[in-house]
Design a protein around this motif. Structure first.
Motif, PDB file in Angstrom:
ATOM      1  N   SER A  14      31.180 -37.574  62.525  1.00 49.55           N
ATOM      2  CA  SER A  14      30.820 -38.645  63.454  1.00 49.55           C
ATOM      3  C   SER A  14      32.038 -39.062  64.287  1.00 49.55           C
ATOM      4  N   ALA A  15      33.222 -39.101  63.655  1.00 48.97           N
ATOM      5  CA  ALA A  15      34.448 -39.457  64.374  1.00 48.97           C
ATOM      6  C   ALA A  15      34.773 -38.428  65.450  1.00 48.97           C
ATOM      7  N   ILE A  16      34.518 -37.149  65.108  1.00 51.12           N
ATOM      8  CA  ILE A  16      34.741 -36.088  66.101  1.00 51.12           C
ATOM      9  C   ILE A  16      33.795 -36.263  67.284  1.00 51.12           C
ATOM     10  N   GLU A  17      32.546 -36.515  66.968  1.00 51.76           N
ATOM     11  CA  GLU A  17      31.533 -36.639  68.017  1.00 51.76           C
ATOM     12  C   GLU A  17      31.826 -37.818  68.947  1.00 51.76           C
ATOM     13  N   ASN A  18      32.331 -38.923  68.392  1.00 49.51           N
ATOM     14  CA  ASN A  18      32.536 -40.131  69.185  1.00 49.51           C
ATOM     15  C   ASN A  18      33.890 -40.181  69.905  1.00 49.51           C
ATOM     16  N   LYS A  75      35.642 -29.627  69.859  1.00 49.54           N
ATOM     17  CA  LYS A  75      35.769 -30.876  70.585  1.00 49.54           C
ATOM     18  C   LYS A  75      37.044 -30.930  71.407  1.00 49.54           C
ATOM     19  N   ILE A  76      38.162 -30.474  70.831  1.00 53.85           N
ATOM     20  CA  ILE A  76      39.426 -30.555  71.567  1.00 53.85           C
ATOM     21  C   ILE A  76      39.406 -29.634  72.778  1.00 53.85           C
ATOM     22  N   GLU A  77      38.713 -28.496  72.668  1.00 51.61           N
ATOM     23  CA  GLU A  77      38.579 -27.595  73.817  1.00 51.61           C
ATOM     24  C   GLU A  77      37.783 -28.277  74.932  1.00 51.61           C
TER      25      GLU A  77
END
Length: 340
Positions: A14-18, A75-77
């Motif tokens: 969830s932290a990655i998504e947000n 996500k970082i990409e």
């Protein structure tokens, strides 16, 4: 522990998504996988499990780690691409717009005139010689018959470094060095900066530029000097220019003369620029004094020569009809752009 790991997985993903920027995403990674991260803290409890539970929980922890790292990489990409596109959008150029024209620099009028002067004299067979601006008094005064007590050596006229060293008052010191180093025939000009204790006004400056000429050979006469200077000034200002030679005294030439040019403002009729005289003083000249030749190791019974010295600023003022020398030093772009 299974429930605890599953909860960590959900909160981490969830932290990655947000995360909406790279900094926030990096903070989530450290909070989950760092040395003091939540997953690390749970794994430290593996020692409390039974031998049968450890491999099961270990496999689950690795699965959660891989899921987090996979989500993190994707996500970082995405965030990097978004930042790149935002930067491209903010820095984009409209290539259809006309370019900004760069203003080109211009040569200074003093350099324009000096280069023209060099060209005229080199075409007559002269070469350029240079010397130090901080000079020994013997080259500036003694060897030029300007001995102790002469007004030119007074501290009101000369910048002294010490008793035997000055800022040169003329480039005649270069002529002396040249005659001491070379044998005749000698035909040289010596351009450069010189220094005198003059108040700055429309025709004077404590720092200015001078060019001196020297010609030494067998059979040189005053007629050669007059012909040289007439040729120079007519090539510089045109055939209509008139020269006037007036008797004068210099300790290093004999006979000596001052040379005047007809005023470019009034054509000789008299005006404020020439102070009503119709003539403008341009330079001093004369035949090299026999004693000066002897001082430099040249036999005056075998050789003779002439010398002259002219201020580059004075030539420039007449060349471009400028009525105030100070304009040459003020770096006013409105003035300098006229010489593009």
């Amino acid at each position: 522990m299974r429930e605890q790991l599953n909860e960590l997985k959900q909160s981490a993903l969830s932290a990655i998504e947000n995360a909406d920027d790279i900094k926030t995403l990096e903070e989530a990674r450290v909070a989950f996988l760092g040395k003091k991260g939540s997953l690390t803290a749970v794994l430290k409890q593996m020692g409390t499990l039974s031998a049968e539970e450890r491999p099961v929980m270990g496999a689950l922890a690795n699965e959660i780690r891989e899921a987090f790292e996979g989500g993190y990489s994707a996500k970082i990409e995405t965030l990097k691409n978004a930042e790149l596109f935002a930067r491209i959008e903010s820095e984009k150029l409209d290539v259809t717009l006309p370019g900004v024209r760069r203003r080109m620099g211009t040569r200074h009028p003093l350099n324009i005139v000096l280069d023209e002067l060099k060209g005229i004299f080199t075409s007559m067979g002269y070469t350029m010689v240079y010397g130090p601006e901080v000079e020994e008094t013997k080259y500036v005064f003694d060897l030029l018959n300007t001995f102790e007590g002469h007004p030119a050596r007074d501290e009101q006229d000369t910048f002294y470094v010490d008793d035997s060293t000055v800022l040169r008052t003329q480039t005649s010191s270069v002529q002396i060095r040249t005659m001491m180093e070379r044998k005749p025939p000698i035909a040289v000009i010596s351009p450069g900066r010189v220094y005198r204790c003059d108040e700055a006004d429309s025709t004077h400056s404590p720092i200015f530029h001078q060019c001196e000429g020297l010609f030494v050979d067998k059979g040189v006469t005053f007629a050669d000097l007059k012909g040289t200077l007439e040729t120079f000034f007519k090539r510089l200002y045109g055939d209509s220019v008139k020269l006037r030679f007036r008797p004068h005294h210099f300790p290093y030439t004999e006979p000596s003369a001052e040379v005047d040019l007809s005023c470019f403002k009034c054509g000789g009729g008299g005006c404020s620029f020439c102070k009503g005289e119709g003539w403008i003083e341009m330079l001093g000249c004369g035949m090299v004094h026999p004693q000066v030749l002897r001082n430099c190791g040249i036999d005056p019974d075998e050789y003779s020569g002439f010398a002259f010295g002219v201020g580059i600023e004075r030539i420039t003022l007449m060349r471009y009809e400028i009525d105030d020398m100070r304009l040459l030093y003020e770096n006013d772009m409105r003035f300098l752009r006229q010489f593009a």
